[in-house]
Design a protein around this motif. Structure first.
Motif, PDB file in Angstrom:
ATOM      1  N   TRP A   1       0.828  -1.213   0.000  1.00 22.17           N
ATOM      2  CA  TRP A   1       0.000   0.000   0.000  1.00 22.17           C
ATOM      3  C   TRP A   1       0.858   1.258   0.000  1.00 22.17           C
ATOM      4  O   TRP A   1       0.580   2.225  -0.721  1.00 22.17           O
ATOM      5  N   VAL A   2       1.916   1.267   0.813  1.00 20.60           N
ATOM      6  CA  VAL A   2       2.815   2.419   0.878  1.00 20.60           C
ATOM      7  C   VAL A   2       3.469   2.665  -0.475  1.00 20.60           C
ATOM      8  O   VAL A   2       3.553   3.806  -0.953  1.00 20.60           O
ATOM      9  N   LEU A   3       3.932   1.597  -1.104  1.00 18.26           N
ATOM     10  CA  LEU A   3       4.602   1.737  -2.402  1.00 18.26           C
ATOM     11  C   LEU A   3       3.641   2.235  -3.482  1.00 18.26           C
ATOM     12  O   LEU A   3       4.039   2.974  -4.392  1.00 18.26           O
ATOM     13  N   GLN A   4       2.393   1.846  -3.365  1.00 15.74           N
ATOM     14  CA  GLN A   4       1.414   2.246  -4.377  1.00 15.74           C
ATOM     15  C   GLN A   4       0.896   3.665  -4.157  1.00 15.74           C
ATOM     16  O   GLN A   4       0.513   4.338  -5.118  1.00 15.74           O
ATOM     17  N   HIS A   5       0.881   4.115  -2.906  1.00 20.75           N
ATOM     18  CA  HIS A   5       0.301   5.422  -2.608  1.00 20.75           C
ATOM     19  C   HIS A   5       1.333   6.481  -2.217  1.00 20.75           C
ATOM     20  O   HIS A   5       0.991   7.657  -2.122  1.00 20.75           O
ATOM     21  N   GLY A   6       2.559   6.051  -1.976  1.00 23.66           N
ATOM     22  CA  GLY A   6       3.586   7.000  -1.587  1.00 23.66           C
ATOM     23  C   GLY A   6       4.289   7.599  -2.786  1.00 23.66           C
ATOM     24  O   GLY A   6       3.981   7.289  -3.941  1.00 23.66           O
ATOM     25  N   PRO A   7       5.251   8.488  -2.545  1.00 25.23           N
ATOM     26  CA  PRO A   7       5.999   9.096  -3.644  1.00 25.23           C
ATOM     27  C   PRO A   7       6.865   8.071  -4.365  1.00 25.23           C
ATOM     28  O   PRO A   7       7.319   7.091  -3.762  1.00 25.23           O
ATOM     29  N   ALA A   8       7.084   8.285  -5.643  1.00 29.31           N
ATOM     30  CA  ALA A   8       7.909   7.365  -6.435  1.00 29.31           C
ATOM     31  C   ALA A   8       9.380   7.637  -6.154  1.00 29.31           C
ATOM     32  O   ALA A   8       9.919   8.654  -6.572  1.00 29.31           O
TER      33      ALA A   8
END
Length: 234
Positions: A61-68
Motif C-alpha cells: 500500500w505504501v509503495l502504491q500510494h507513496g511518492p515514487a
C-alpha cells in the motif's frame, strides 16, 4: 515449595509487575535470565509471524500510494520484493530488538555504576534489563493485536503513546508524544528499581538518570523526524 516455585525465572518474570522490589532482590542474587529472555523472543517470533502478512500488505500500500522513489523500470521489481523483505525484517526485529534493548539498558546501568562508584556485575544488570522489559513487551503485544484489526492504511495511526490522542500530523509535538508511552515509562521505573537493587541504593537516582536519557533521546528523535519527514503519507 511454593516459595521455590515463585523464584523460578518464568514465574518471577510475571511477579515483577506486582512486587518489583522483592523480585529484583532475587534477580540480583540469582541473575538467571536465559529462560525469560527466550520466552519473550519466542512469543515475539510468533507475533511477528502472525503480523507478517499484514506488514506485506501495508508495504504494498505504501509503495502504491507513496511518492515514487525508484525509477519506473524498477518499480515492478521493487513492488514484488519489498513486501517480503519488510515482513522478514519485522519478524527479525521482533526476535532481535529485545536483545539490543537489554544490552543498551545494561550498558547504561553499568555507566551509572562507574560514575557513582557503585558495584554490580554486568550479568546482574542484564538480568534486570530483561525482567524490567515486561511492560514494553506487553505494549508490543497490544500493538500487534490492534494492527491486526485495523485497515492497513491506518497502520501509522496505531499507537499506545500519548500521540494516540492527536490526529496524525508531521509536527515536533506529535513525534515527541509518539515517544511518550506509559509502557516505556513503566519499564524505566522497573529498570530504576532493578538498578537500585543491584547497586544497593535508593531507586530515585537511577530512575531519574534513565528518564533523563530517555527524554534526551525522545527530543532528539522528534526533532529529527519533524525536520526530515517525507511527504505523501498521512
Amino acid at each position: 515449595m511454593a516459595e521455590n516455585g515463585e523464584r523460578r525465572p518464568s514465574v518471577r518474570l510475571l511477579r515483577v509487575l506486582v512486587g518489583p522490589g522483592r523480585v529484583f532482590q532475587e534477580v540480583v542474587a540469582d541473575p538467571a535470565f536465559i529462560k525469560p529472555a527466550l520466552a519473550v523472543c519466542g512469543i515475539g517470533l510468533v507475533l511477528g509471524l502472525i503480523l507478517a502478512p499484514r506488514v506485506q500488505v501495508f508495504t504494498t500500500w505504501v509503495l502504491q500510494h507513496g511518492p515514487a522513489n525508484v525509477p519506473p523500470e524498477q518499480a515492478e521489481q521493487v513492488l514484488r520484493a519489498a513486501p517480503t523483505v519488510a515482513a522478514a525484517a519485522s519478524v527479525a526485529t521482533a526476535v532481535l530488538a529485545p536483545w539490543f534493548i537489554w544490552l543498551v539498558v545494561a550498558g547504561l546501568l553499568k555507566l551509572y555504576a562507574m560514575f557513582t562508584a557503585r558495584e554490580a556485575s554486568f550479568k546482574a544488570l542484564f538480568a534486570v534489563a530483561v525482567y524490567g522489559y515486561l511492560p514494553i513487551f506487553i505494549g508490543n503485544i497490544l500493538t500487534t493485536v490492534l494492527l491486526l484489526g485495523v485497515p492497513v492504511e491506518n497502520f501509522q495511526r496505531v499507537s499506545l503513546s500519548l500521540a494516540a490522542f492527536l490526529p496524525f500530523q508531521k509536527s515536533f509535538l506529535y513525534f515527541f508524544l509518539s515517544k511518550c508511552s506509559p509502557f516505556t515509562w513503566w519499564s524505566l521505573i522497573l529498570w530504576g528499581a532493578g538498578g537500585a537493587a543491584a547497586f544497593k541504593t535508593r531507586p530515585g537516582g537511577v530512575t531519574a538518570y534513565l528518564f533523563g536519557l530517555w527524554l534526551a533521546e525522545a527530543l532528539a528523535l522528534a526533532a529529527a523526524a519533524s525536520l526530515n519527514t517525507p511527504a505523501g503519507l498521512g
